[in-house]
Design a protein around this motif. Sequence first.
Motif, PDB file in Angstrom:
ATOM      1  N   ILE A  56       0.726  -1.548  -0.120  1.00 56.88           N
ATOM      2  CA  ILE A  56      -0.281   0.099  -0.112  1.00 56.88           C
ATOM      3  C   ILE A  56       1.143   1.288   0.100  1.00 56.88           C
ATOM      4  O   ILE A  56       0.669   2.311  -0.434  1.00 56.88           O
ATOM      5  N   PHE A  57       1.995   1.243   0.449  1.00 60.50           N
ATOM      6  CA  PHE A  57       2.572   2.696   0.800  1.00 60.50           C
ATOM      7  C   PHE A  57       3.406   2.870  -0.737  1.00 60.50           C
ATOM      8  O   PHE A  57       3.854   4.189  -0.812  1.00 60.50           O
ATOM      9  N   HIS A  58       3.402   1.980  -1.483  1.00 60.29           N
ATOM     10  CA  HIS A  58       5.153   1.952  -2.040  1.00 60.29           C
ATOM     11  C   HIS A  58       3.533   1.806  -3.556  1.00 60.29           C
ATOM     12  O   HIS A  58       3.990   2.483  -4.500  1.00 60.29           O
ATOM     13  N   TYR A  59       3.041   1.248  -3.722  1.00 63.49           N
ATOM     14  CA  TYR A  59       2.101   1.349  -5.088  1.00 63.49           C
ATOM     15  C   TYR A  59       0.621   1.710  -5.255  1.00 63.49           C
ATOM     16  O   TYR A  59      -0.059   1.699  -5.847  1.00 63.49           O
ATOM     17  N   GLY A  60       0.032   1.606  -3.631  1.00 60.30           N
ATOM     18  CA  GLY A  60      -1.353   2.643  -4.294  1.00 60.30           C
ATOM     19  C   GLY A  60      -2.219   1.565  -4.053  1.00 60.30           C
ATOM     20  O   GLY A  60      -3.422   1.713  -4.502  1.00 60.30           O
ATOM     21  N   GLN A  61      -2.503   0.616  -3.716  1.00 62.42           N
ATOM     22  CA  GLN A  61      -2.922  -0.804  -4.469  1.00 62.42           C
ATOM     23  C   GLN A  61      -4.355  -0.646  -3.205  1.00 62.42           C
ATOM     24  O   GLN A  61      -4.364  -0.830  -1.760  1.00 62.42           O
ATOM     25  N   THR A  62      -5.639   0.329  -3.313  1.00 60.94           N
ATOM     26  CA  THR A  62      -6.738   0.443  -1.833  1.00 60.94           C
ATOM     27  C   THR A  62      -7.510   0.852  -2.976  1.00 60.94           C
ATOM     28  O   THR A  62      -7.623   1.288  -3.715  1.00 60.94           O
ATOM     29  N   VAL A  63      -8.650   0.683  -1.984  1.00 60.67           N
ATOM     30  CA  VAL A  63     -10.035   1.203  -2.616  1.00 60.67           C
ATOM     31  C   VAL A  63     -11.344   1.598  -1.030  1.00 60.67           C
ATOM     32  O   VAL A  63     -10.492   1.285   0.168  1.00 60.67           O
ATOM     33  N   PHE A  64     -11.717   2.375  -1.365  1.00 61.04           N
ATOM     34  CA  PHE A  64     -12.442   2.937  -0.124  1.00 61.04           C
ATOM     35  C   PHE A  64     -14.002   3.202  -0.385  1.00 61.04           C
ATOM     36  O   PHE A  64     -13.853   3.555  -1.070  1.00 61.04           O
ATOM     37  N   GLU A  65     -14.657   3.474   0.749  1.00 59.03           N
ATOM     38  CA  GLU A  65     -16.272   3.805   0.303  1.00 59.03           C
ATOM     39  C   GLU A  65     -16.595   4.769   1.023  1.00 59.03           C
ATOM     40  O   GLU A  65     -16.348   5.412   2.189  1.00 59.03           O
ATOM     41  N   GLY A  66     -17.528   5.598   1.190  1.00 63.55           N
ATOM     42  CA  GLY A  66     -18.155   6.203   1.624  1.00 63.55           C
ATOM     43  C   GLY A  66     -19.469   6.188   2.245  1.00 63.55           C
ATOM     44  O   GLY A  66     -20.430   6.979   1.010  1.00 63.55           O
ATOM     45  N   LEU A  67     -20.032   5.980   3.603  1.00 57.76           N
ATOM     46  CA  LEU A  67     -21.650   6.277   3.608  1.00 57.76           C
ATOM     47  C   LEU A  67     -21.566   6.769   4.938  1.00 57.76           C
ATOM     48  O   LEU A  67     -21.414   6.564   5.721  1.00 57.76           O
ATOM     49  N   LYS A  68     -23.469   6.525   5.615  1.00 52.90           N
ATOM     50  CA  LYS A  68     -23.470   7.128   6.594  1.00 52.90           C
ATOM     51  C   LYS A  68     -24.044   6.842   7.245  1.00 52.90           C
ATOM     52  O   LYS A  68     -25.618   6.307   6.549  1.00 52.90           O
ATOM     53  N   ALA A  69     -24.183   6.526   9.082  1.00 51.27           N
ATOM     54  CA  ALA A  69     -26.000   6.146   9.536  1.00 51.27           C
ATOM     55  C   ALA A  69     -26.569   7.021  10.128  1.00 51.27           C
ATOM     56  O   ALA A  69     -25.888   9.014  10.003  1.00 51.27           O
ATOM     57  N   TYR A  70     -27.779   7.492  10.459  1.00 53.91           N
ATOM     58  CA  TYR A  70     -28.271   8.588  10.348  1.00 53.91           C
ATOM     59  C   TYR A  70     -29.486   8.169  11.644  1.00 53.91           C
ATOM     60  O   TYR A  70     -29.894   7.334  11.533  1.00 53.91           O
ATOM     61  N   ARG A  71     -29.811   9.036  13.233  1.00 53.64           N
ATOM     62  CA  ARG A  71     -30.421   8.617  14.078  1.00 53.64           C
ATOM     63  C   ARG A  71     -32.168   9.609  14.139  1.00 53.64           C
ATOM     64  O   ARG A  71     -31.717  10.813  13.380  1.00 53.64           O
ATOM     65  N   SER A  72     -32.891   8.802  13.867  1.00 56.76           N
ATOM     66  CA  SER A  72     -33.975   9.338  13.775  1.00 56.76           C
ATOM     67  C   SER A  72     -34.721  10.056  15.018  1.00 56.76           C
ATOM     68  O   SER A  72     -34.227   9.581  15.719  1.00 56.76           O
ATOM     69  N   LYS A  73     -35.387  10.925  14.549  1.00 53.82           N
ATOM     70  CA  LYS A  73     -36.385  11.755  15.459  1.00 53.82           C
ATOM     71  C   LYS A  73     -37.005  10.524  16.994  1.00 53.82           C
ATOM     72  O   LYS A  73     -36.824  10.530  18.110  1.00 53.82           O
ATOM     73  N   GLU A  74     -37.079   9.330  16.549  1.00 56.21           N
ATOM     74  CA  GLU A  74     -37.939   8.480  17.065  1.00 56.21           C
ATOM     75  C   GLU A  74     -37.303   7.095  17.135  1.00 56.21           C
ATOM     76  O   GLU A  74     -36.757   6.856  17.879  1.00 56.21           O
TER      77      GLU A  74
END
Length: 356
Positions: free
Chosen positions: A63-81
Amino acid sequence: MSDHTLTVVKRSSKKEKPASDQLVFGKHYTDHMFIMDYEEGKGWYDPRIVPYEPVTLDPAAMIFHYGQTVFEGLKAYRSKENRILLFRPEKNLQRINTSSERLSIPRIDEEQVLEYLKQLIEIDQDWVPSTPGTSLYIRPFVIATEPNLSLAPSKTYKFMIILSPVGSYYAEGINPVTIKVEEKYTRAVRGGTGAAKTAGNYSSAYKAQEVATKEGFSQVLWLDGVEKKYIEEVGSMNVFFKINGEVVTPQLNGSILEGITRLSTIELLRSWGIPVIERQITIEELFQYHKEGALEEAFGTGTAAVISPIGELSWGEHQVVINHRQTGELAKQLYDKLTGIQTGVEADEYGWTIEV
C-alpha cells in the motif's frame, strides 16, 4: 470467505465524545473498528470488531509503494424516533467490489460485510449524533499489506471499517458555492481509475483544488482528460444542470464515479416526472445555455454534502452567475427529500433505508 465467525473485543473504557456543535468532517473516531484479513489461497478470514487503535504494517507493505487500495463512504443517521438508519449501504458495498476489480483486489462478500457493519454500528450506536445536519460517517477500505516491492498485486490485504461522527461537510451548507472550471490538471481518463474509488484519484486532485482555493473558489469543475471540453465531475461530486426544464448530467463513461447520491437523484427526479438526460455536455455548450437564459440551476451530488448548489462558475476569463447565487427550487427539493428519507422524517417509499 473461509472463516466468517465474528470476534468482538470491546474497549475497557469509552472515549469522551465531542459536542454535537463541534463536529467537523473526519476528525473524531468511535470506540471500535472492524478488521478482517485476506491471504491468497485462504480467502478473507478472522473478521473482528476491536478497539479503535493504530495499525502496524511492515515498511515494505505494498500500500505504501503502489497505492493498491479502495475505499467507500456512507452514513448512518439517527431519526427522531431514535432509530439508526443506513442509506442504500448495499450500493456502497457493490461499488467497493467494482473498485476492487479495477485495482486487482479480491472481492468481499457484500451481504456478510453488511451484517458486520450493522454489528459495529450497534456496538458504537451512542456515537450516532442526533442534532440536525449531523450523522455517523462510515469509511470501509481495503489496503494491500504484503511486504513485497515487486510490481504485482498483493497476496495479502486488510479490509477495515472505521466510524466518525460528523457535522456538515461544507461550511456553506446548502448555500451555493463558487466553482472554478479546471483546464490545466486532469482528474481521470477513460480506461484509467476514474470510475473506481481509489486513493490516487483524490490526492492527484489536491493541486487543482489548492490553486482554486487560493483564488477564492470552493471547488473545481473537472473536464475530460483528453479534449478538455466535456464536463465530468465537480470536486468529488457528480454534477447536474437544469436546462430549459430538463435535468442534464454527464453520462457514465469509464472516468466518472458512479455516485449513489447521483443514482438516487436521477431516480427521484424521474419519479417526479422531471426529464433527466445522461449525455456528454461541453463547457462551451453550458456557457451558451447560460447566455441564452436557459441554465436555471446547477448542483453537485455526493454522500458527504448530499446536494451542493452551484452559484457561480468561472471558466478562464468567463464567469456566469447561476440563479442569482440562490439555492434553486429543485436543488432544495432534492436536498429536503433525500435528507428526509435518510433521517426517517420522510416516508421511504423507495425502500432505500435499512435499520441497524
